[in-house]
Motif scaffolding. Structure first.
Motif, PDB file in Angstrom:
ATOM      1  N   ALA A 300      26.415 111.172 122.851  1.00  0.00           N
ATOM      2  CA  ALA A 300      25.555 112.267 123.283  1.00  0.00           C
ATOM      3  C   ALA A 300      26.343 113.302 124.078  1.00  0.00           C
ATOM      4  N   ALA A 301      27.250 112.840 124.936  1.00  0.00           N
ATOM      5  CA  ALA A 301      28.045 113.769 125.750  1.00  0.00           C
ATOM      6  C   ALA A 301      28.968 114.612 124.881  1.00  0.00           C
ATOM      7  N   VAL A 302      29.601 113.982 123.888  1.00  0.00           N
ATOM      8  CA  VAL A 302      30.506 114.712 122.996  1.00  0.00           C
ATOM      9  C   VAL A 302      29.730 115.728 122.169  1.00  0.00           C
ATOM     10  N   ILE A 303      28.594 115.317 121.621  1.00  0.00           N
ATOM     11  CA  ILE A 303      27.798 116.243 120.812  1.00  0.00           C
ATOM     12  C   ILE A 303      27.334 117.423 121.651  1.00  0.00           C
ATOM     13  N   GLU A 304      26.956 117.172 122.904  1.00  0.00           N
ATOM     14  CA  GLU A 304      26.548 118.273 123.779  1.00  0.00           C
ATOM     15  C   GLU A 304      27.703 119.235 124.034  1.00  0.00           C
ATOM     16  N   LEU A 305      28.894 118.693 124.294  1.00  0.00           N
ATOM     17  CA  LEU A 305      30.064 119.555 124.490  1.00  0.00           C
ATOM     18  C   LEU A 305      30.384 120.342 123.223  1.00  0.00           C
ATOM     19  N   MET A 306      30.257 119.702 122.071  1.00  0.00           N
ATOM     20  CA  MET A 306      30.484 120.412 120.809  1.00  0.00           C
ATOM     21  C   MET A 306      29.490 121.556 120.646  1.00  0.00           C
ATOM     22  N   ALA A 307      28.239 121.319 120.987  1.00  0.00           N
ATOM     23  CA  ALA A 307      27.215 122.356 120.862  1.00  0.00           C
ATOM     24  C   ALA A 307      27.506 123.545 121.769  1.00  0.00           C
ATOM     25  N   ARG A 308      28.246 123.301 122.846  1.00  0.00           N
ATOM     26  CA  ARG A 308      28.622 124.372 123.775  1.00  0.00           C
ATOM     27  C   ARG A 308      29.941 125.028 123.395  1.00  0.00           C
ATOM     28  N   GLY A 309      30.513 124.637 122.246  1.00  0.00           N
ATOM     29  CA  GLY A 309      31.745 125.256 121.781  1.00  0.00           C
ATOM     30  C   GLY A 309      32.999 124.732 122.422  1.00  0.00           C
ATOM     31  N   HIS A 310      32.949 123.521 122.992  1.00  0.00           N
ATOM     32  CA  HIS A 310      34.076 123.001 123.767  1.00  0.00           C
ATOM     33  C   HIS A 310      35.227 122.527 122.879  1.00  0.00           C
ATOM     34  N   TYR A 311      34.943 122.080 121.648  1.00  0.00           N
ATOM     35  CA  TYR A 311      35.971 121.518 120.775  1.00  0.00           C
ATOM     36  C   TYR A 311      36.400 122.537 119.720  1.00  0.00           C
ATOM     37  N   ASP A 312      37.679 122.483 119.366  1.00  0.00           N
ATOM     38  CA  ASP A 312      38.260 123.413 118.406  1.00  0.00           C
ATOM     39  C   ASP A 312      39.130 122.613 117.434  1.00  0.00           C
ATOM     40  N   THR A 313      38.943 122.799 116.133  1.00  0.00           N
ATOM     41  CA  THR A 313      39.707 122.052 115.138  1.00  0.00           C
ATOM     42  C   THR A 313      40.928 122.819 114.626  1.00  0.00           C
ATOM     43  N   THR A 314      41.136 124.028 115.151  1.00  0.00           N
ATOM     44  CA  THR A 314      42.212 124.871 114.641  1.00  0.00           C
ATOM     45  C   THR A 314      43.583 124.230 114.840  1.00  0.00           C
ATOM     46  N   GLY A 315      44.329 124.130 113.754  1.00  0.00           N
ATOM     47  CA  GLY A 315      45.723 123.732 113.835  1.00  0.00           C
ATOM     48  C   GLY A 315      45.998 122.238 113.826  1.00  0.00           C
ATOM     49  N   TRP A 316      44.965 121.401 113.827  1.00  0.00           N
ATOM     50  CA  TRP A 316      45.238 119.961 113.834  1.00  0.00           C
ATOM     51  C   TRP A 316      44.371 119.148 112.884  1.00  0.00           C
ATOM     52  N   VAL A 317      43.385 119.790 112.251  1.00  0.00           N
ATOM     53  CA  VAL A 317      42.502 119.096 111.319  1.00  0.00           C
ATOM     54  C   VAL A 317      42.649 119.711 109.930  1.00  0.00           C
ATOM     55  N   THR A 318      42.879 118.867 108.928  1.00  0.00           N
ATOM     56  CA  THR A 318      42.959 119.320 107.544  1.00  0.00           C
ATOM     57  C   THR A 318      42.018 118.487 106.675  1.00  0.00           C
ATOM     58  N   HIS A 319      41.729 119.013 105.478  1.00  0.00           N
ATOM     59  CA  HIS A 319      40.806 118.357 104.550  1.00  0.00           C
ATOM     60  C   HIS A 319      41.526 118.007 103.257  1.00  0.00           C
TER      61      HIS A 319
END
Length: 348
Positions: A300-319
């Motif tokens: 719940a804490a992580v999802i809340e932080l994500m909803a606030r724009g706290h996490y960024d996938t730029t430069g380290w996540v690929t598909h």
């Protein structure tokens, strides 16, 4: 449907398997993304470790099975008795099976259940077009959280749980800037820790975490971590150290960085036994504490932080598409050419 099947060490294949059916108390999910975890890497290159070779006590499953425990997707069906979840909901999955009967479970610490199992390690998982999970594993994502971020909730919850256990205070040091190390850095920022040092020998990983905003990132082959931390803390040492690297050097250096009566939190999987001198613990009354997975509160804490724009996938996540999971997933991660890979079951 197509799925990634674990058959044993260095034996993973994409095969056609029956589409799972949704029973009472269960939820069927069309998988959007499934992350390859460090645990999956250990299973592929050194396993079976956690994947059971005999039926697991909670799931009854053993290898071969469908991999994948870090995933998100869209609900397509809910079983009888399921409330609060509907077809069309975008969800992240908390993939823990627990007994609810052992002492840790009765104490509310189901993340250290004595019979713990994981969807995708002890049962057929989410590295497939569809999967079915118990309803209590489901966390509905708010509109602000993409399914890409949703697939990262699980590893980021691992990191958040570890960050909290360290009681980090004013200064923390993180060893390793892979996905969990980056997750710990995000978590510490989310918890309001003002000063975080990241220790990482890989130039690529140092650059990645610096691009996300990390201000104090050092190369331990050039800078002694303990001396650096002592200088930054006026001789006191760090309030918490985190080993997300899983090697002896990071454990030893982490203990050297600690202030008195503080802990190193181990959140790594160690392929080989480690030896360390207990005198370091005795002389400072410090300790080493393990951290295992997460709880619903961490999700719940992580999802809340994500909803606030706290996490960024730029430069380290690929598909990668499912068909290229071995070469562009497992082998690329092992070689260090990728940091975090999400497998997209429906990619072309």
């Amino acid at each position: 449907m197509r799925a990634v099947i674990y058959n044993g060490r260095e034996h993973v294949a994409v095969d056609e398997v029956p589409e799972p059916e949704c029973g009472a108390g269960e939820v069927k999910v069309r998988v959007a993304h499934n992350g390859i975890c460090g645990t999956d890497l250990h299973e592929y290159f050194a396993g079976p470790i956690f994947v059971p070779t005999e039926p697991h006590p909670l799931t009854g499953r053993a290898a071969p099975l469908v991999l994948g425990h870090e995933f998100s997707g869209t609900v397509t069906e809910v079983g009888d008795g399921v409330t609060g979840i509907a077809a069309g909901d975008r969800v992240a999955i908390e993939p823990v099976y627990r007994c609810d009967e052992c002492p840790p479970c009765r104490d509310g610490h189901y993340n250290v259940c004595q019979s713990i199992g994981f969807h995708g390690l002890m049962s057929d998982g989410g590295m497939a077009e569809y999967t079915v999970v118990p309803a209590r594993m489901v966390h509905v994502l708010p509109e602000e959280v993409s399914t890409e971020l949703g697939a990262l909730v699980e590893p980021m919850a691992v990191a958040y749980h570890a960050a909290r256990l360290g009681e980090p205070g004013e200064h923390a040091v993180v060893f390793g800037a892979g996905p969990i190390g980056i997750g710990i850095w995000f978590a510490l920022r989310g918890l309001g820790v003002p000063r975080v040092t990241v220790v990482e020998p890989s130039q690529v990983r140092r650059a990645a975490v610096e691009s996300l905003g990390a201000e104090d990132v050092i190369d331990p082959t050039r800078v002694d971590p303990a001396s650096h931390i002592r200088e930054r803390t006026r001789g006191r040492g760090a309030d918490a150290a985190y080993d997300a690297a899983g090697v002896r050097a990071s454990v030893e250096a982490g203990l050297d960085c600690l202030a008195h009566r503080r802990n190193l939190i181990s959140v790594a999987i160690y392929e080989h036994p480690l030896e360390t001198s207990l005198i370091k613990l005795v002389m400072r009354e410090s300790g080493i504490r393990g951290s295992l997975c997460y709880t619903g509160e961490d999700y719940a804490a992580v999802i809340e932080l994500m909803a606030r724009g706290h996490y960024d996938t730029t430069g380290w996540v690929t598909h990668v598409p499912m068909e290229r999971v071995v070469k562009e997933g497992f082998e690329a991660l092992r070689a260090g050419t990728e940091m975090k890979v999400l497998v997209d079951p429906v990619a072309a």
